[in-house]
Design a protein around this motif. Structure first.
Motif, PDB file in Angstrom:
ATOM      1  N   CYS A 199       0.658  -0.985  -0.127  1.00 48.39           N
ATOM      2  CA  CYS A 199      -0.118   0.091   0.010  1.00 48.39           C
ATOM      3  C   CYS A 199       0.992   1.356  -0.018  1.00 48.39           C
ATOM      4  CB  CYS A 199      -1.080   0.033   1.097  1.00 48.39           C
ATOM      5  SG  CYS A 199      -2.446  -1.055   0.754  1.00 48.39           S
ATOM      6  N   SER A 202      -6.323   0.197   0.173  1.00 47.98           N
ATOM      7  CA  SER A 202      -6.957  -0.512   1.449  1.00 47.98           C
ATOM      8  C   SER A 202      -7.999   0.301   2.213  1.00 47.98           C
ATOM      9  CB  SER A 202      -5.845  -0.751   2.559  1.00 47.98           C
ATOM     10  OG  SER A 202      -6.282  -1.886   3.589  1.00 47.98           O
ATOM     11  N   ASP A 248      -7.928  -2.240  -3.147  1.00 46.96           N
ATOM     12  CA  ASP A 248      -6.909  -2.767  -3.370  1.00 46.96           C
ATOM     13  C   ASP A 248      -6.417  -2.518  -4.905  1.00 46.96           C
ATOM     14  OD1 ASP A 248      -8.513  -4.298  -4.769  1.00 46.96           O
ATOM     15  OD2 ASP A 248      -8.188  -6.056  -3.538  1.00 46.96           O
TER      16      ASP A 248
END
Length: 209
Positions: free
Chosen positions: A42, A104, A140
């Motif tokens: 991320c 996320s 994602d």
């Protein structure tokens, strides 16, 4: 004579590490030291700062040890785009369009149907994913969410007493919401239309109704 050594201090922001790992290292004068930035999930590597000066995003980066140096790896959280679209018959909250969210993030999207429409299903990246409302998208990656609306259909059930029929004929008939359906009473010989009852309530004798 002894060869001069200089200190390379490696640091990072949150979101990643380096190879060699963050810390202080001694290197001979004029040696070249290669340092690689390694991002966490991320996150993405953004740039290097050598002695507080932005020196770009080449990865790995090579430091020439002509003095003591500090090399700082700067990481940034990855952002993804959620593109929301709809068919005719409604809108969404957040509204249709492109929206950017950090990696996320969970994004709830609510379908808001127009009058006479209902949510039929969602399509995430082109694949049906059910009709739960709201629908939550986990960011994602870049995603496209489409709300598919359909027009509501209602059933008109026509019945009659002895003494006549109707047009359309007695029975159950499906019509889109907001449709106006004229129904004509056709009496048998020796009979006449007395009145209509809509959902059990008298509504007069206009013919057609």
């Amino acid at each position: 004579f002894n060869q001069i050594e200089y200190t390379l201090t490696i640091t990072t922001t949150p979101g990643g590490t380096t190879n060699p790992a963050p810390g202080s290292y001694q290197h001979p004068c004029s040696s070249s030291v290669q340092v690689t930035a390694i991002n966490d999930p991320c996150y993405e590597f953004d740039h290097w700062e050598l002695d507080t000066v932005n020196v770009g995003s080449t990865n790995p980066y090579t430091v020439t040890m002509d003095a003591d140096h500090t090399l700082h790896a700067v990481f940034a959280i990855t952002n993804y785009t959620l593109t929301i679209t709809t068919t005719t018959g409604g809108t969404t909250s957040p509204s249709p369009g492109a929206h950017v969210y950090p990696c996320s993030t969970s994004v709830p999207v609510t379908a808001i149907a127009d009058a006479c429409y209902k949510l039929d299903h969602w399509e995430l990246d082109g694949s049906p994913v059910g009709s739960a409302n709201p629908y939550t998208v986990h960011m994602d990656d870049d995603h496209t969410l489409r709300a598919v609306f359909t027009k509501i259909n209602y059933t008109l059930t026509i019945t009659s007493t002895a003494g006549g029929t109707t047009s359309p004929s007695p029975g159950s008939h499906g019509y889109p919401c907001s449709t106006n359906v004229p129904v004509t009473a056709i009496p048998d010989a020796c009979y006449k239309l007395d009145h209509w009852e809509l959902d059990g309530d008298p509504v007069g004798s206009a013919n057609p109704y």
